[in-house]
Motif scaffolding. Structure first.
Motif: not given
Length: 473
Positions: A14-15, A117, A120
């Motif tokens: 993830e970010q 994700t 994202t």
């Protein structure tokens, strides 16, 4: 579908965020994007799951073709990925930032708590489309001679206006605030979405022929009747901003406010606009936010950035489980423990807490009187407690759109929930040539639903005006 074995080879990534101590010092976005190589791997995790629940009906309301553009990112074909994404979503840079991502909850890999994700990747495609010049105006090149008025410039109004302009209609958007964007601009803090994203979409739409009229409140500054006479069709696309009133004892004390006036003036201040209402600032104060939703969370993050001493959030619901039972919930949106980035900045959260009233001295709020509740959300005798509070925000949802002005004057039929009544397929109201989309029709909802309804309403309006429509939905 990405890489055949990608979901077995690559972990979900993830970010990341700026540290809380750093990001509370500013109102800018604070996500740290993944690089292209990591994004390619994340897109490669998209598996050949047979039935991709991610893109509808349980996952994505706009029916983004998620497996398709994941595969295109895996192949490094960003231009085609952007083209594909824009076929279903006018503003993916909005949804990639502020949508809660029901698509990820519906992802087949979420059965193992490792969904793709998607959010994202969507944001990355949209941002790269702008950076690489893939996003350009798409004017119709011809005119149908038909004029459409869109009231409200939030995501539903903007999506409808863009679609209608692209098939040759003359579209005028009326916004009561000083700038376009509606609740995207005035309800959502900049730390979740900076407003230049809206500004460049407005420029694109103006190049496509859309005319924006800001500072015009239909039903107040300009009568609905005159607008109705001037245009061949009218779309209501305002927000659901009428706050739900808890009627709490002490609610009229100084220091007690509804959430939206607070968020609106904070966004105006950050955007360099004049703030004409009484200043509401959290600096040096103990803040209590009543409500457990996204609006309440936005108040939490804004208060921290203004320098609040403490922030406590009250939620009448019980503390949810850390993980849902996949076999009974998936692929639908589950109830589980979620911590927003704003809450992670230091908020105290009180679950199963009912607000009994606001206490104060000399007309100023000093605390919030609370009590624990049972499974029926009834206060438990003897469980009362008081939270110190100099500033209290009420964020318990909305009771529909504001009735005074446009809705009262137009005379459109309303339902018991305070929403404009309209057919689910045509979006037509009880008033001749008047349509409605977004929060005004369905009540307070997600930006992705607003875009979906704006697109569908545009197709219905085009059919009404021309006898048929080639617009996608």
């Amino acid at each position: 579908m990405g890489k055949v074995t990608g979901f077995l080879e690559y972990d979900r990534q993830e970010q990341k965020y700026q540290l809380a101590g750093e990001r509370v010092r500013h109102f800018r976005e604070f996500t740290l994007p993944l690089d292209d190589n990591d994004l390619k791997k994340q897109a490669g995790r998209c598996m050949d799951c047979g039935i991709p629940f991610c893109h509808g009906p349980t996952g994505c309301p706009v029916h983004n073709q998620i497996p398709d553009w994941n595969d295109l990112v895996w192949q490094n074909d960003w231009e085609e990925a952007a083209r594909n994404l824009h076929t279903t979503n006018n503003f993916p840079e909005f949804t990639g930032r502020i949508c809660p991502a029901p698509c990820e909850e519906a992802c087949t890999l979420n059965l193992e708590n490792q969904p793709v994700t998607i959010k994202t990747i969507e944001q990355a495609i949209a941002d790269k489309a702008w950076d690489m010049g893939f996003v350009k105006p798409e004017p119709a090149g011809f005119s149908t001679g038909k004029r459409v008025a869109v009231i409200g410039s939030g995501p539903a109004g903007m999506a409808a206006a863009q679609q209608l302009a692209r098939v040759g209609h003359e579209v005028h958007v009326f916004e009561r605030q000083a700038k376009p964007g509606g609740l995207l601009r005035y309800g959502i803090p900049d730390f979740k979405m900076e407003k230049y994203h809206i500004d460049r979409r407005v420029k694109q739409m103006e190049a496509e022929g859309v005319v924006f009229h800001c500072g015009v409140n239909i039903g107040v500054d300009k009568s609905f009747a005159s607008l109705h006479n001037e245009f061949d069709a009218v779309l209501f696309a305002g927000g659901a901003e009428d706050p739900r009133n808890p009627n709490l004892p002490g609610q009229d004390l100084k220091g007690v406010y509804y959430a939206m006036p607070y968020l609106t003036q904070s966004n105006q201040r950050v955007g360099g606009e004049a703030v004409t209402m009484e200043p509401i600032l959290a600096a040096g104060k103990n803040v209590v936010v009543i409500g457990g939703g996204d609006t309440a969370s936005d108040c939490v993050g804004t208060a921290f950035r203004q320098g609040a001493l403490s922030v406590t959030q009250l939620d009448i619901r019980p503390k949810p489980p850390e993980r849902e039972d996949k076999l009974t919930v998936w692929p639908y949106w589950p109830t589980k423990m979620r911590t927003s980035s704003s809450q992670a900045e230091g908020a105290e959260r009180e679950f199963q807490a009912a607000t009994l009233g606001i206490v104060g001295k000399k007309g100023q709020a000093t605390g919030v009187q609370c009590a624990r509740v049972d499974e029926k959300r009834q206060p438990i005798p003897g469980s009362e407690f008081i939270l110190k509070a100099d500033l209290v925000f009420i964020a318990i949802g909305f009771a529909g759109s504001v009735k005074e002005g446009l809705l009262d004057e137009s005379g459109v039929a309303m339902d018991r929930r305070g929403n404009v009544v309209a057919d689910d397929r045509s979006y037509r109201t009880s008033s001749e040539k008047v349509f409605v989309a977004g929060d005004m029709r369905r009540g307070q909802s997600l930006v992705v639903w607003a875009i979906r309804e704006g697109r569908q309403a545009a197709r219905s309006i085009d059919t009404f005006l021309m006898g048929g429509s080639d617009l996608p939905v």
